[in-house]
Design a protein around this motif. Sequence first.
Motif, PDB file in Angstrom:
ATOM      1  N   ASN A   1       4.377  -0.385  -8.680  1.00 22.18           N
ATOM      2  CA  ASN A   1       3.450   0.629  -8.155  1.00 22.18           C
ATOM      3  C   ASN A   1       2.256   0.861  -9.076  1.00 22.18           C
ATOM      4  O   ASN A   1       1.783   1.980  -9.217  1.00 22.18           O
ATOM      5  CB  ASN A   1       4.178   1.954  -7.873  1.00 22.18           C
TER       6      ASN A   1
ATOM      7  N   ASP B   1       3.953  12.321  -2.294  1.00 20.83           N
ATOM      8  CA  ASP B   1       3.436  11.241  -1.460  1.00 20.83           C
ATOM      9  C   ASP B   1       4.350  11.019  -0.271  1.00 20.83           C
ATOM     10  O   ASP B   1       5.567  11.111  -0.372  1.00 20.83           O
ATOM     11  CB  ASP B   1       3.344   9.935  -2.273  1.00 20.83           C
TER      12      ASP B   1
ATOM     13  N   VAL C   1      -1.087  -1.218  -4.455  1.00 18.75           N
ATOM     14  CA  VAL C   1      -0.241  -1.194  -5.650  1.00 18.75           C
ATOM     15  C   VAL C   1       0.208  -2.615  -5.981  1.00 18.75           C
ATOM     16  O   VAL C   1       0.337  -3.467  -5.106  1.00 18.75           O
ATOM     17  CB  VAL C   1       0.969  -0.234  -5.514  1.00 18.75           C
TER      18      VAL C   1
ATOM     19  N   GLU D   1       6.357   8.857   2.513  1.00 17.20           N
ATOM     20  CA  GLU D   1       7.025   7.551   2.471  1.00 17.20           C
ATOM     21  C   GLU D   1       6.158   6.555   3.229  1.00 17.20           C
ATOM     22  O   GLU D   1       5.593   6.893   4.277  1.00 17.20           O
ATOM     23  CB  GLU D   1       8.401   7.640   3.137  1.00 17.20           C
ATOM     24  N   PRO D   2       6.037   5.300   2.752  1.00 21.80           N
ATOM     25  CA  PRO D   2       5.158   4.330   3.411  1.00 21.80           C
ATOM     26  C   PRO D   2       5.491   4.142   4.884  1.00 21.80           C
ATOM     27  O   PRO D   2       4.614   4.013   5.713  1.00 21.80           O
ATOM     28  CB  PRO D   2       5.382   3.036   2.613  1.00 21.80           C
TER      29      PRO D   2
ATOM     30  N   ARG E   1      -1.510   8.127  -1.208  1.00 24.01           N
ATOM     31  CA  ARG E   1      -1.747   8.987  -2.364  1.00 24.01           C
ATOM     32  C   ARG E   1      -2.321  10.296  -1.835  1.00 24.01           C
ATOM     33  O   ARG E   1      -3.232  10.281  -1.021  1.00 24.01           O
ATOM     34  CB  ARG E   1      -2.740   8.318  -3.311  1.00 24.01           C
TER      35      ARG E   1
ATOM     36  N   HIS F   1      -4.313  12.260   2.812  1.00 26.32           N
ATOM     37  CA  HIS F   1      -3.667  11.118   2.171  1.00 26.32           C
ATOM     38  C   HIS F   1      -4.510   9.878   2.405  1.00 26.32           C
ATOM     39  O   HIS F   1      -5.020   9.673   3.498  1.00 26.32           O
ATOM     40  CB  HIS F   1      -2.260  10.890   2.741  1.00 26.32           C
TER      41      HIS F   1
ATOM     42  N   HIS G   1       3.993   6.727   7.163  1.00 24.78           N
ATOM     43  CA  HIS G   1       2.533   6.803   7.141  1.00 24.78           C
ATOM     44  C   HIS G   1       1.957   5.967   8.265  1.00 24.78           C
ATOM     45  O   HIS G   1       2.422   4.875   8.537  1.00 24.78           O
ATOM     46  CB  HIS G   1       2.016   6.296   5.787  1.00 24.78           C
TER      47      HIS G   1
ATOM     48  N   LEU H   1      -4.538   5.506   1.589  1.00 17.11           N
ATOM     49  CA  LEU H   1      -3.719   4.394   1.123  1.00 17.11           C
ATOM     50  C   LEU H   1      -4.333   3.808  -0.133  1.00 17.11           C
ATOM     51  O   LEU H   1      -5.545   3.700  -0.261  1.00 17.11           O
ATOM     52  CB  LEU H   1      -3.626   3.311   2.203  1.00 17.11           C
TER      53      LEU H   1
ATOM     54  N   GLU I   1       0.861  -1.179   0.000  1.00 16.05           N
ATOM     55  CA  GLU I   1       0.000   0.000   0.000  1.00 16.05           C
ATOM     56  C   GLU I   1       0.891   1.219   0.000  1.00 16.05           C
ATOM     57  O   GLU I   1       1.920   1.247   0.657  1.00 16.05           O
ATOM     58  CB  GLU I   1      -0.888   0.011   1.241  1.00 16.05           C
ATOM     59  N   LYS I   2       0.487   2.217  -0.751  1.00 16.55           N
ATOM     60  CA  LYS I   2       1.218   3.480  -0.795  1.00 16.55           C
ATOM     61  C   LYS I   2       0.226   4.601  -0.560  1.00 16.55           C
ATOM     62  O   LYS I   2      -0.896   4.546  -1.043  1.00 16.55           O
ATOM     63  CB  LYS I   2       1.882   3.667  -2.164  1.00 16.55           C
TER      64      LYS I   2
END
Length: 179
Positions: free
Chosen positions: A148, A86, A115, A88-89, A76, A110, A92, A112, A73-74
Amino acid sequence: ICFMQNALRQQRFVREVTIQYNLCNEPWLKYSISIVADKGLKKSLYTSARLKKGEVIYLETHFNRYELCFSGEKPRSIGSNSSASDLEPEKHQNNSHHHLQNGDRGAMEHELRDVFRWSRCKKAMPEVAMRSIGIPLPAEQVEVLQDNLEWEDVQWSQTGVWVSGKEYPLARVHFLSAN
């Protein structure tokens, strides 16, 4: 009459299952969009959810094998601040929504997003060998073509898959899980 219409409607969606031999001479399913299509209305049966739970799709053309897997998950960014990048994971938090103060530029929201990774397998291996190495295959066994990817970047068709605008005509498909 209504019963017959329902029966005819259901009959249209009966999928034909054909077995083909993969590049290692093992039986796999012949590619059909019905194999990769979401099953029903339950999100847990969606193909993307199956990948998120650890399954991996292996797809073959007549010459190459490809791997489509969940890669995490990233975050956005959502909002009017186009200069924010964005997060950094690892920075988060685990909640799905996070507000970040950017001084007088206001709040940036933001969320998640899932990806996925699309890779070409460097060598087609039998399932036993793949399982012993690890599913999804480790980095030295694949050439990552797209990372991604959002699920919308993967478009299934009757004859294959489009990944970020590039078509891959498919012959066979196989789902594998790590366990």
